[in-house]
Write a protein that holds these residues in place. Structure first.
Motif, PDB file in Angstrom:
ATOM      1  N   VAL A   2      44.163  40.317  48.727  1.00 32.29           N
ATOM      2  CA  VAL A   2      43.628  41.254  47.732  1.00 32.29           C
ATOM      3  C   VAL A   2      44.740  42.127  47.163  1.00 32.29           C
ATOM      4  CG1 VAL A   2      42.054  43.205  47.419  1.00 32.29           C
ATOM      5  CG2 VAL A   2      41.306  41.194  48.664  1.00 32.29           C
ATOM      6  N   GLU A   3      45.687  42.561  47.980  1.00 35.93           N
ATOM      7  CA  GLU A   3      46.813  43.345  47.478  1.00 35.93           C
ATOM      8  C   GLU A   3      47.684  42.515  46.532  1.00 35.93           C
ATOM      9  OE1 GLU A   3      49.025  45.116  50.638  1.00 35.93           O
ATOM     10  OE2 GLU A   3      47.285  46.230  51.374  1.00 35.93           O
ATOM     11  N   LYS A   4      47.850  41.250  46.851  1.00 37.31           N
ATOM     12  CA  LYS A   4      48.642  40.369  45.992  1.00 37.31           C
ATOM     13  C   LYS A   4      47.959  40.166  44.642  1.00 37.31           C
ATOM     14  CE  LYS A   4      50.870  35.867  46.043  1.00 37.31           C
ATOM     15  NZ  LYS A   4      51.093  34.643  46.806  1.00 37.31           N
ATOM     16  N   MET A   5      46.654  40.059  44.651  1.00 35.96           N
ATOM     17  CA  MET A   5      45.904  39.832  43.423  1.00 35.96           C
ATOM     18  C   MET A   5      45.528  41.125  42.712  1.00 35.96           C
ATOM     19  SD  MET A   5      45.684  36.729  42.925  1.00 35.96           S
ATOM     20  CE  MET A   5      46.357  35.396  43.848  1.00 35.96           C
ATOM     21  N   ASN A   6      45.874  42.261  43.273  1.00 41.49           N
ATOM     22  CA  ASN A   6      45.463  43.550  42.725  1.00 41.49           C
ATOM     23  C   ASN A   6      45.944  43.755  41.293  1.00 41.49           C
ATOM     24  OD1 ASN A   6      44.327  46.050  42.581  1.00 41.49           O
ATOM     25  ND2 ASN A   6      45.911  47.067  43.773  1.00 41.49           N
ATOM     26  N   GLY A   7      47.182  43.449  41.012  1.00 37.73           N
ATOM     27  CA  GLY A   7      47.697  43.649  39.665  1.00 37.73           C
ATOM     28  C   GLY A   7      47.345  42.524  38.721  1.00 37.73           C
ATOM     29  N   ILE A   8      47.022  41.368  39.247  1.00 36.14           N
ATOM     30  CA  ILE A   8      46.772  40.185  38.423  1.00 36.14           C
ATOM     31  C   ILE A   8      45.333  40.122  37.936  1.00 36.14           C
ATOM     32  CG2 ILE A   8      46.791  37.671  38.411  1.00 36.14           C
ATOM     33  CD1 ILE A   8      49.002  37.856  40.555  1.00 36.14           C
ATOM     34  N   ALA A   9      44.391  40.350  38.825  1.00 38.66           N
ATOM     35  CA  ALA A   9      42.978  40.203  38.472  1.00 38.66           C
ATOM     36  C   ALA A   9      42.157  41.243  39.226  1.00 38.66           C
ATOM     37  CB  ALA A   9      42.493  38.800  38.831  1.00 38.66           C
ATOM     38  N   ILE A  10      40.909  41.355  38.836  1.00 44.59           N
ATOM     39  CA  ILE A  10      40.006  42.258  39.544  1.00 44.59           C
ATOM     40  C   ILE A  10      39.671  41.643  40.906  1.00 44.59           C
ATOM     41  CG2 ILE A  10      39.042  43.211  37.420  1.00 44.59           C
ATOM     42  CD1 ILE A  10      36.601  41.402  37.859  1.00 44.59           C
ATOM     43  N   PRO A  11      39.259  42.466  41.875  1.00 45.78           N
ATOM     44  CA  PRO A  11      38.897  41.906  43.181  1.00 45.78           C
ATOM     45  C   PRO A  11      37.774  40.878  43.044  1.00 45.78           C
ATOM     46  CG  PRO A  11      39.071  44.279  43.322  1.00 45.78           C
ATOM     47  CD  PRO A  11      39.195  43.921  41.878  1.00 45.78           C
ATOM     48  N   PRO A  12      37.755  39.891  43.912  1.00 48.16           N
ATOM     49  CA  PRO A  12      36.709  38.862  43.845  1.00 48.16           C
ATOM     50  C   PRO A  12      35.318  39.464  44.013  1.00 48.16           C
ATOM     51  CG  PRO A  12      38.315  38.363  45.564  1.00 48.16           C
ATOM     52  CD  PRO A  12      38.684  39.671  45.002  1.00 48.16           C
ATOM     53  N   ILE A  13      34.329  38.722  43.596  1.00 45.34           N
ATOM     54  CA  ILE A  13      32.940  39.179  43.656  1.00 45.34           C
ATOM     55  C   ILE A  13      32.519  39.441  45.104  1.00 45.34           C
ATOM     56  CG2 ILE A  13      30.552  38.483  43.199  1.00 45.34           C
ATOM     57  CD1 ILE A  13      31.667  36.839  40.837  1.00 45.34           C
ATOM     58  N   TRP A  14      33.005  38.617  46.024  1.00 44.79           N
ATOM     59  CA  TRP A  14      32.583  38.714  47.415  1.00 44.79           C
ATOM     60  C   TRP A  14      33.268  39.848  48.167  1.00 44.79           C
ATOM     61  CZ3 TRP A  14      36.937  38.278  50.248  1.00 44.79           C
ATOM     62  CH2 TRP A  14      37.985  37.536  49.720  1.00 44.79           C
TER      63      TRP A  14
END
Length: 128
Positions: free
Chosen positions: A85-97
């Motif tokens: 989630v930290e890696k994807m924080n700047g790239i996309a919104i957190p996943p739905i789950w």
């Protein structure tokens, strides 16, 4: 340990993303699920009222080891999810789950600590 197993299983089933960190997390969580199930089976494998004290002592030692290892693998799996989630924080919104998984894993951790605090906070070293 059953409450921990149930909450952990629900959270585990929600992880559906194909990513290396999620795959690593699922391995750790799968191992934690197996250890929780083994704990339940071992705890119900003897009659506690009629068993000899030496058997009770050995079973309790094994239960302590299973509870500690379950918590260790659970926390390692949660660390991998947090890293994803930290890696994807700047790239996309957190996943739905993500919000549901937070609740499920928090419930699993709370149940684990509530039921097995002494086993989780310290592990006895076996000398031989």
């Amino acid at each position: 340990m059953q409450a921990t197993y149930c909450a952990l299983k629900v959270g585990y089933d929600k992880l559906e993303i194909d990513h290396s960190l999620i795959a690593e997390s699922k391995e750790y969580l799968s191992l934690a699920l197996n250890l929780a199930q083994s704990y339940h089976v071992l705890k119900n494998s003897i009659f506690w009222k009629t068993a000899r004290p030496s058997i009770k002592r050995r079973v309790k030692q094994q239960l302590n080891i299973l509870a500690f290892d379950c918590c260790t693998n659970f926390l390692a799996g949660c660390d991998c999810i947090n890293a994803y989630v930290e890696k994807m924080n700047g790239i996309a919104i957190p996943p739905i789950w993500w919000n549901d998984a937070i609740v499920d894993f928090t419930l699993a951790y709370d149940a684990l600590i509530r039921e097995h605090e002494s086993e989780v906070t310290s592990k006895q070293l076996s000398l031989w």
